[in-house]
Design a protein around this motif. Structure first.
Motif, PDB file in Angstrom:
ATOM      1  N   LEU A   1      -6.786  -6.664   3.576  1.00 15.79           N
ATOM      2  CA  LEU A   1      -6.976  -5.522   2.678  1.00 15.79           C
ATOM      3  C   LEU A   1      -6.105  -4.343   3.091  1.00 15.79           C
ATOM      4  O   LEU A   1      -5.550  -3.634   2.242  1.00 15.79           O
ATOM      5  CB  LEU A   1      -8.450  -5.101   2.664  1.00 15.79           C
TER       6      LEU A   1
ATOM      7  N   GLY B   1      -3.394  -2.778   0.838  1.00 13.69           N
ATOM      8  CA  GLY B   1      -3.590  -1.367   0.540  1.00 13.69           C
ATOM      9  C   GLY B   1      -2.357  -0.537   0.810  1.00 13.69           C
ATOM     10  O   GLY B   1      -2.018   0.373   0.047  1.00 13.69           O
TER      11      GLY B   1
ATOM     12  N   TYR C   1      -0.024  -1.036  -1.994  1.00 17.85           N
ATOM     13  CA  TYR C   1      -0.527  -0.393  -3.219  1.00 17.85           C
ATOM     14  C   TYR C   1      -0.283   1.114  -3.171  1.00 17.85           C
ATOM     15  O   TYR C   1       0.163   1.714  -4.159  1.00 17.85           O
ATOM     16  CB  TYR C   1      -2.019  -0.690  -3.381  1.00 17.85           C
TER      17      TYR C   1
ATOM     18  N   ILE D   1      -5.711   4.208   1.926  1.00 20.69           N
ATOM     19  CA  ILE D   1      -6.641   3.083   1.874  1.00 20.69           C
ATOM     20  C   ILE D   1      -6.845   2.604   3.305  1.00 20.69           C
ATOM     21  O   ILE D   1      -5.880   2.272   3.998  1.00 20.69           O
ATOM     22  CB  ILE D   1      -6.116   1.940   0.986  1.00 20.69           C
TER      23      ILE D   1
ATOM     24  N   THR E   1      -9.655   0.415   6.188  1.00 19.74           N
ATOM     25  CA  THR E   1     -10.717  -0.584   6.319  1.00 19.74           C
ATOM     26  C   THR E   1     -11.408  -0.423   7.665  1.00 19.74           C
ATOM     27  O   THR E   1     -10.821   0.074   8.634  1.00 19.74           O
ATOM     28  CB  THR E   1     -10.161  -2.013   6.211  1.00 19.74           C
TER      29      THR E   1
ATOM     30  N   LEU F   1     -14.243  -0.741   2.789  1.00 20.12           N
ATOM     31  CA  LEU F   1     -12.940  -0.411   2.211  1.00 20.12           C
ATOM     32  C   LEU F   1     -13.033   0.994   1.626  1.00 20.12           C
ATOM     33  O   LEU F   1     -13.861   1.248   0.745  1.00 20.12           O
ATOM     34  CB  LEU F   1     -12.585  -1.424   1.121  1.00 20.12           C
TER      35      LEU F   1
ATOM     36  N   VAL G   1     -11.059   4.304  -0.124  1.00 18.09           N
ATOM     37  CA  VAL G   1      -9.918   4.961  -0.761  1.00 18.09           C
ATOM     38  C   VAL G   1     -10.194   6.456  -0.718  1.00 18.09           C
ATOM     39  O   VAL G   1     -11.213   6.920  -1.237  1.00 18.09           O
ATOM     40  CB  VAL G   1      -9.725   4.495  -2.215  1.00 18.09           C
TER      41      VAL G   1
ATOM     42  N   ARG H   1      -8.434   4.676  -8.373  1.00 16.87           N
ATOM     43  CA  ARG H   1      -7.569   3.907  -7.477  1.00 16.87           C
ATOM     44  C   ARG H   1      -8.312   2.756  -6.816  1.00 16.87           C
ATOM     45  O   ARG H   1      -7.743   1.681  -6.604  1.00 16.87           O
ATOM     46  CB  ARG H   1      -6.942   4.852  -6.444  1.00 16.87           C
TER      47      ARG H   1
ATOM     48  N   PHE I   1      -7.101  -0.946  -7.516  1.00 13.00           N
ATOM     49  CA  PHE I   1      -6.703  -1.717  -6.335  1.00 13.00           C
ATOM     50  C   PHE I   1      -7.474  -3.030  -6.256  1.00 13.00           C
ATOM     51  O   PHE I   1      -6.893  -4.095  -5.997  1.00 13.00           O
ATOM     52  CB  PHE I   1      -6.926  -0.887  -5.072  1.00 13.00           C
TER      53      PHE I   1
END
Length: 579
Positions: free
Chosen positions: A332, A336, A339, A349, A351, A360, A362, A381, A385
């Motif tokens: 992720l 991320g 992204y 982003i 984790t 997770l 954002v 977002r 995402f």
């Protein structure tokens, strides 16, 4: 009655007969001159307005700024010119800051400390915190010799009586939007208590400092000063404190079913100088039935967003469960990073592994949903995402991934309705805005709201039908089961005329150094459907509005300016013989 103010009232009546022929009168005291006067009184105690004027008249400032003539004419109970009259009103506003600035700041702290947000399952009028703030406002009103009525704990009415039957309603609200305490952290790591005013530099952080307990406080103190100085009024003022402005909006209608509607209505819950247009408020509420996850991979079990439909939070957090949390977190994080890079780079982003869960997050920039351009929406977002992970990170499909696809396909990161193809704009009021905000989940459903701010250009019925048709076509194509509720209110647009709006515009623009023109707002207030309803502050245009945000604040300087401006405005409007 103070004879000077009695003569001032008589002068006002005489000048009124000439108002249709004369050019507008200005108070020839600039913001810079006001600041110099305030500085000269920084260590000088004052007892009342007359003593304040006497001290000022002896200073070099009175000579430099040519104030001596207005002061001596007023103190000598002689007839003032229109300009001198307005200078006296201006000086009364400055006096308000000198005399009661610190007391007003303390009152704001006391009101912010009462957490007046909506509690699920409890009506506002039954909420103990609203009963507490009603008692506090009542005690203030009584101490200020003002009339107080608690109308069934829906609206708190504070009255300042004048001659005649006309009533000017001043609208503010005691309720605030909910908070996510863990999001109230400054960039340097400082943690804030949302319900305790924290002063850092010139900023007073706390929920309600900007929206809208400041409006209650400055109006109460303006009323107190007018009462103390025995300023004769040609009309009555009522401060109407709403308790449901941020939620159901039913308190003010309840009040007006039982009480007369004021002839003129000013909302201290918007922008300066005088806002004559408000966008309509709308919501698209999507409801997804919770369903058992299907497929292979990790499962998203929860997601956070705004706690109200008009709130863009600073962060959105999704929880995923997996038997390989470290591997999932790394995947992720990598996805991320890509992204973020391809979508502006103005958010993060991250984790975090927590047992078998992966958190997770954002993180964007919190904003009031009426100004999505001032923030970076983490809800939009997060959903976009999640939807983009298909084919990159294995995820089971459930109600949250359904919502993510709906959001990505129809709204995306665009907040102007372009993705759905419903965008439009008005030259004065600006564009339609569409912000993903509220997220909630219970045992049966997952809910996701899009907040609409609607300018002139399309009827509510036409816009609602257009959105419903497009989302209906999407639902039919994707076979994703969801229900949608649509609400769209008409925008407000006024073409105000009369001495009252001229006076409002003059007071605000002269004190704040602004261009002399009316404004428009994306925010709807309680005067939206009321006669002669306009916004009169208390936020500066072109400055980010912090109401509803994580880390809401009001600067001390702006708060004291509000006290000055509202005191002058009420004095001037109160003495105009005809509005």
């Amino acid at each position: 009655m103070d004879f000077s103010f009695k003569r001032l009232a008589a002068t006002t009546l005489i000048l009124a007969s000439l108002s249709s022929l004369a050019t507008p009168a200005f108070a020839n005291i600039t913001p810079q001159q006001s600041a110099a006067i305030l500085k000269s009184f920084s260590d000088a105690p004052v007892t009342d307005f007359r003593q304040f004027l006497t001290t000022l008249a002896k200073s070099d400032l009175a000579k430099t700024d040519d104030l001596g003539s207005a002061i001596s004419t007023f103190q000598g109970n002689k007839t003032l010119s229109a300009e001198q009259q307005n200078e006296i009103y201006r000086l009364l506003g400055i006096y308000a800051r000198v005399k009661y600035g610190n007391a007003a700041l303390e009152t704001l702290r006391e009101l912010v400390a009462i957490p007046t947000f909506r509690v699920d399952g409890v009506a506002q009028h039954d909420n103990p915190e609203f009963i507490k703030i009603a008692d506090k406002i009542k005690s203030l009103a009584q101490a200020f010799n003002l009339n107080f009525r608690n109308v069934d704990n829906r609206v708190y009415e504070i009255s300042l009586e004048g001659a005649g039957e006309e009533v000017v309603g001043i609208h503010a609200h005691a309720d605030v939007v909910p908070v996510t305490p863990e999001n109230w952290v400054l960039p340097d790591g400082t943690k804030l208590d949302p319900f305790k005013v924290t002063l850092i530099g010139d900023r007073m952080y706390g929920r309600g400092t900007e929206d809208d307990k400041n409006g209650i406080v400055v109006t109460l103190y303006a009323m107190k000063i007018i009462k103390e100085e025995k300023l004769p009024l040609a009309r009555n003022f009522k401060l109407l404190v709403d308790t449901t402005e941020e939620t159901t909006g039913d308190a003010i209608p309840y009040y007006f079913e039982r009480n007369p509607v004021p002839n003129y209505n000013l909302a201290l819950d918007g922008g300066y100088p005088v806002v004559i247009a408000e966008k309509g408020y709308g919501t698209v509420m999507a409801t997804f039935a919770r369903r058992k996850a299907e497929g292979q991979g990790a499962e998203i079990t929860s997601m956070t967003g705004g706690l109200a439909t008009n709130q863009i939070p600073s962060a959105s957090v999704a929880t995923l469960i997996t038997d390989k949390p470290a591997e999932l977190a790394a995947s992720l994080l990598k996805a991320g990073g890509e992204y973020v890079k391809h979508n502006g780079g103005d958010f993060t982003i991250t984790t975090k592994v927590d047992g078998n869960d992966v958190k997770l997050t954002v993180t964007g920039v919190s904003a009031h949903s009426s100004e999505p351009e001032s923030g970076v929406n983490p809800v939009a977002r997060m959903l976009d995402f999640i939807n983009s992970l298909d084919g990159k990170v294995a995820l089971k499909h459930n109600h949250i991934t359904d919502a993510a696809r709906y959001a990505a396909d129809n709204w995306g990161l665009d907040y102007l309705g372009g993705k759905l193809g419903v965008g439009f704009s008005d030259a004065f009021m600006g564009p339609l805005t569409t912000s993903l905000t509220y997220v909630a989940m219970d045992d049966k459903t997952f809910k996701l709201a899009v907040n609409l701010r609607v300018p002139k250009g399309k009827s509510p019925e036409a816009l609602k039908s257009e959105i419903a048709d497009k989302i209906g076509a999407w639902s039919k194509k994707t076979h994703i089961a969801a229900t949608f509720d649509y609400s769209v209110a008409a925008p407000m647009y006024r073409n105000p005329e009369g001495e009252w709006v001229k006076a409002l515009l003059a007071v605000a623009t002269e004190n704040l150094g602004m261009e002399h023109k009316f404004g428009t707002s994306a925010g709807a207030t309680s005067v939206h459907n009321l006669p002669n309803g306009v916004q009169f502050g208390l936020a500066m245009p072109n400055v980010k509005y912090t109401g509803h945000t994580d880390g809401e604040f009001k600067t001390v300087e702006q708060f004291l300016l509000d006290l000055q401006v509202v005191t002058e405005m009420m004095s001037r409007i109160g003495q105009l013989p005809k509005l």
